[in-house]
Scaffold this motif. Sequence first.
Motif, PDB file in Angstrom:
ATOM      1  N   GLN A 367     -11.720  -0.650  -6.384  1.00 28.14           N
ATOM      2  CA  GLN A 367     -12.553  -1.638  -7.068  1.00 28.14           C
ATOM      3  C   GLN A 367     -13.478  -2.353  -6.101  1.00 28.14           C
ATOM      4  O   GLN A 367     -14.669  -2.533  -6.367  1.00 28.14           O
ATOM      5  N   THR A 368     -12.945  -2.785  -4.962  1.00 31.73           N
ATOM      6  CA  THR A 368     -13.758  -3.503  -3.982  1.00 31.73           C
ATOM      7  C   THR A 368     -14.890  -2.626  -3.455  1.00 31.73           C
ATOM      8  O   THR A 368     -16.050  -3.069  -3.370  1.00 31.73           O
ATOM      9  N   LYS A 370     -16.211   0.018  -4.890  1.00 30.67           N
ATOM     10  CA  LYS A 370     -17.146   0.292  -5.987  1.00 30.67           C
ATOM     11  C   LYS A 370     -18.101  -0.880  -6.194  1.00 30.67           C
ATOM     12  O   LYS A 370     -19.327  -0.690  -6.307  1.00 30.67           O
ATOM     13  N   PHE A 371     -17.575  -2.098  -6.224  1.00 29.12           N
ATOM     14  CA  PHE A 371     -18.423  -3.268  -6.436  1.00 29.12           C
ATOM     15  C   PHE A 371     -19.407  -3.463  -5.280  1.00 29.12           C
ATOM     16  O   PHE A 371     -20.556  -3.843  -5.493  1.00 29.12           O
ATOM     17  N   THR A 380     -23.914   3.070 -11.023  1.00 27.20           N
ATOM     18  CA  THR A 380     -22.537   3.210 -11.484  1.00 27.20           C
ATOM     19  C   THR A 380     -22.251   4.629 -11.962  1.00 27.20           C
ATOM     20  O   THR A 380     -21.148   5.167 -11.732  1.00 27.20           O
TER      21      THR A 380
END
Length: 389
Positions: A367-368, A370-371, A380
Amino acid sequence: MDSRTVALIRTTFKAVAAEEGGPEKLASSFYAILFTDYPHARDFFPAAMDSQRDRLVKAIAYALDRLEEPNKLLPFLAQLGRDHRKYGVQPEHYVAVATSLKTAMRRYAGTEMWTDEVDRAWDDGLTIIAETMIGAADKETTPAVWTGTVVERRMVLRNLAVVRLQLDQPMGYAAGQYMSVQVPSRPRMWRYLSPAVPANSHGEIEFHIRSVLGGWVSPAIIGQTQIGEQWLIGSPLGGLGVPRNTKRKMLMVGCGTGIAPLRAQLMQMAQRRTNPKVHLFVGGHYPCDLYDLETLSSLALAHKWLTVTPVAESEENPWWYVDSGESERAWPGLEPLMTGQIGKVVASFGPWADRDVQIVGSPSMVQTTKFRLMAAGTQTKNIRHDPLF
């Protein structure tokens, strides 16, 4: 499924999940109803249900987020259907699960929110899920479960092992996929692992396992695995992989044992005549966590299309690590070691606009990273990772 039906399902689920303790209460209620009304279903589940309850809510949320993307949802459900054959699941079990889940949802949504239209919407959604999984299972001709005999167990770090197994028959998985595994010391506790080598006609397979603090299965694998013991392995899952004829360049980001499915893909690509350029970032907390640099060095030296950048959050190894010099060795063919959080390091190179991206690691790392990439301008739609549950 029309947009109105999808909206009704999502609205009720999110309303229940948004309440304080909502996901935990929903999962507990679902299993209580299921085991009370269908007591035979209890045999499919482990004695300890904590992680099982958590995965249930995450799996539901994952499916609901993709109700309007059948090209993504249906293949995922089909894979789950094939995998669930390992439990001996029959069509009537899907009915039991759907009925129990809807009863639990109705209980927490309340009479004002749970209208007849909402009830029909959930029936439609659950029917699609069940029919897709049942249909895929019925059509499958591969084994419901493979048996693998442990032929090697090698400790790489005090909490990380490489385990090689000989399957009773070859498994046709795609490099980058993962599968559920059950070990003798933890019956009915299936855990997902990714092979670190491509599929082969000899039925040889390799897993990299790190012990998770507080976990049930990984510490047992690290501490108790014996040569000759037999593991059970379910059907392959997941959609990572590099198509044979693709011309899109690749960015791969792996942390810890997340290197395993990326390594398998690189090994498979090495057997092809041509490949797009690939930049792999491999990370860990400490330099010693970069345990597979020898393999990556060999691949990078042999193939000009591959660039490998090692990343560690700390410049020094932990106090408990007995340094043989390997972790600080300058491996030929690799870029110099970079220090920092891997997501931040990768994003500092720019938006990677010309790349398809794969991220593998812990849910928080995925998640980190990707963000950070999205904030740097990465689209995305170009980022792929396995479901985070």
